[in-house]
Design a protein around this motif. Structure first.
Motif, mmCIF file in Angstrom:
data_model
loop_
_atom_site.group_PDB
_atom_site.id
_atom_site.type_symbol
_atom_site.label_atom_id
_atom_site.label_comp_id
_atom_site.label_asym_id
_atom_site.label_seq_id
_atom_site.Cartn_x
_atom_site.Cartn_y
_atom_site.Cartn_z
ATOM 1 N N VAL A 49 0.846 -1.192 0.000
ATOM 2 C CA VAL A 49 0.000 0.000 0.000
ATOM 3 C C VAL A 49 0.883 1.244 0.000
ATOM 4 O O VAL A 49 2.093 1.176 0.242
ATOM 5 N N GLU A 50 0.276 2.391 -0.279
ATOM 6 C CA GLU A 50 1.023 3.655 -0.296
ATOM 7 C C GLU A 50 0.973 4.377 1.039
ATOM 8 O O GLU A 50 1.842 5.209 1.330
ATOM 9 N N SER A 51 -0.011 4.106 1.849
ATOM 10 C CA SER A 51 -0.159 4.775 3.136
ATOM 11 C C SER A 51 0.843 4.234 4.154
ATOM 12 O O SER A 51 1.031 3.021 4.267
ATOM 13 N N GLU A 52 1.486 5.134 4.899
ATOM 14 C CA GLU A 52 2.424 4.711 5.927
ATOM 15 C C GLU A 52 1.719 4.317 7.223
ATOM 16 O O GLU A 52 2.364 3.908 8.181
ATOM 17 N N ASP A 53 0.408 4.421 7.240
ATOM 18 C CA ASP A 53 -0.384 3.906 8.353
ATOM 19 C C ASP A 53 -0.675 2.429 8.068
ATOM 20 O O ASP A 53 -1.823 1.994 7.982
ATOM 21 N N ALA A 54 0.399 1.665 7.922
ATOM 22 C CA ALA A 54 0.317 0.261 7.500
ATOM 23 C C ALA A 54 0.802 -0.638 8.624
ATOM 24 O O ALA A 54 1.326 -0.177 9.643
ATOM 25 N N ASP A 55 0.655 -1.950 8.422
ATOM 26 C CA ASP A 55 1.134 -2.901 9.422
ATOM 27 C C ASP A 55 2.658 -2.974 9.454
ATOM 28 O O ASP A 55 3.243 -3.315 10.489
ATOM 29 N N PHE A 56 3.272 -2.676 8.327
ATOM 30 C CA PHE A 56 4.729 -2.740 8.223
ATOM 31 C C PHE A 56 5.182 -1.604 7.312
ATOM 32 O O PHE A 56 4.671 -1.448 6.204
ATOM 33 N N VAL A 57 6.109 -0.784 7.790
ATOM 34 C CA VAL A 57 6.637 0.325 7.002
ATOM 35 C C VAL A 57 8.151 0.184 6.895
ATOM 36 O O VAL A 57 8.840 -0.061 7.895
ATOM 37 N N ILE A 58 8.666 0.300 5.681
ATOM 38 C CA ILE A 58 10.099 0.217 5.426
ATOM 39 C C ILE A 58 10.570 1.531 4.819
ATOM 40 O O ILE A 58 10.004 2.006 3.832
ATOM 41 N N TYR A 59 11.602 2.113 5.406
ATOM 42 C CA TYR A 59 12.264 3.282 4.833
ATOM 43 C C TYR A 59 13.594 2.836 4.235
ATOM 44 O O TYR A 59 14.477 2.365 4.965
ATOM 45 N N ASN A 60 13.715 2.951 2.919
ATOM 46 C CA ASN A 60 14.978 2.676 2.241
ATOM 47 C C ASN A 60 15.706 4.006 2.117
ATOM 48 O O ASN A 60 15.363 4.851 1.296
ATOM 49 N N THR A 61 16.722 4.197 2.931
ATOM 50 C CA THR A 61 17.309 5.515 3.165
ATOM 51 C C THR A 61 18.487 5.831 2.253
ATOM 52 O O THR A 61 19.023 4.965 1.568
#
Length: 211
Positions: free
Chosen positions: A116-128
């Motif tokens: 999904v596009e929303s960061e209000d998700a079960d899992f969020v990954i930031y590729n920094t």
């Protein structure tokens, strides 16, 4: 640079060679791009493909085993909540980061996540990224928002990866100030992604895998 790197990895043995494709792609290609030497990119990627094909069998077997275990864990989660868990992958920085994110998304989808596009998700990954201006501060600023989401959803998972995670000072800052982060791994550890996710689900505390 290729002449310097390849003999080192050949001398290291099978385990290191399993990670050679990722090391070359993320270390050498980034450096070549910074020097605007993209014209030899195809030759380098051909070398990566050749070496990973001949020396990556052990890693491929282990990755498949971890991916199967991850599928089992996600299937259990689906049975528990009645739907696929969601995941949002946000990419900061260069084209190589975008390619790495595509690899992560592929593994997540195969494991059973809904992207999904929303960061209000079960899992969020930031590729920094550390190349673009103020990229680090953007990451830290947005982590504050993720902490707010995690307070509402304690089962939410957060992962940080990419070249920013190769900086020792940044790792120490995350460990001390952003303890709600679940996984931290660098550009050379993407090949262990399924294994890291399994560890995340099976252990308490932050999973950190950097080399």
């Amino acid at each position: 640079q290729i002449v310097e790197f390849v003999p080192v990895f050949v001398a290291c043995g099978g385990d290191e060679l399993d990670a050679l494709d990722y090391f070359l792609a993320n270390k050498i290609l980034r450096k070549l791009e910074s020097y605007n030497l993209a014209y030899i990119r195809n030759e380098i990627e051909g070398l990566i493909t050749y070496l990973s094909k001949h020396f990556g069998k052990t890693h491929m077997k282990e990755s498949k085993e971890y991916l199967n275990k991850l599928k089992e864990l996600i299937a259990a989660k689906i049975a528990e909540i009645g739907k696929k868990p969601t995941c949002c992958v946000t990419t900061f920085g260069c084209q190589m980061n975008a390619k790495d994110s595509e690899k992560l998304v592929g593994i997540l989808e195969e494991a059973g996540y809904e992207i999904v596009e929303s960061e209000d998700a079960d899992f969020v990954i930031y590729n920094t990224c550390t190349v673009r201006d103020n990229a680090n501060q953007r990451v830290y600023g947005r982590l504050g928002q993720l902490q707010h989401y995690k307070k509402k959803n304690p089962d939410m998972k957060i992962a940080l990866c990419g070249c920013m995670m190769q900086e020792p000072d940044e790792i120490e800052k995350i460990k001390s100030t952003y303890k709600f982060v679940d996984i931290v791994f660098g550009t050379h550890n993407i090949y262990k992604f399924a294994e890291l996710l399994v560890r995340m689900f099976e252990t308490d505390g932050m999973v950190v895998d950097i080399w």
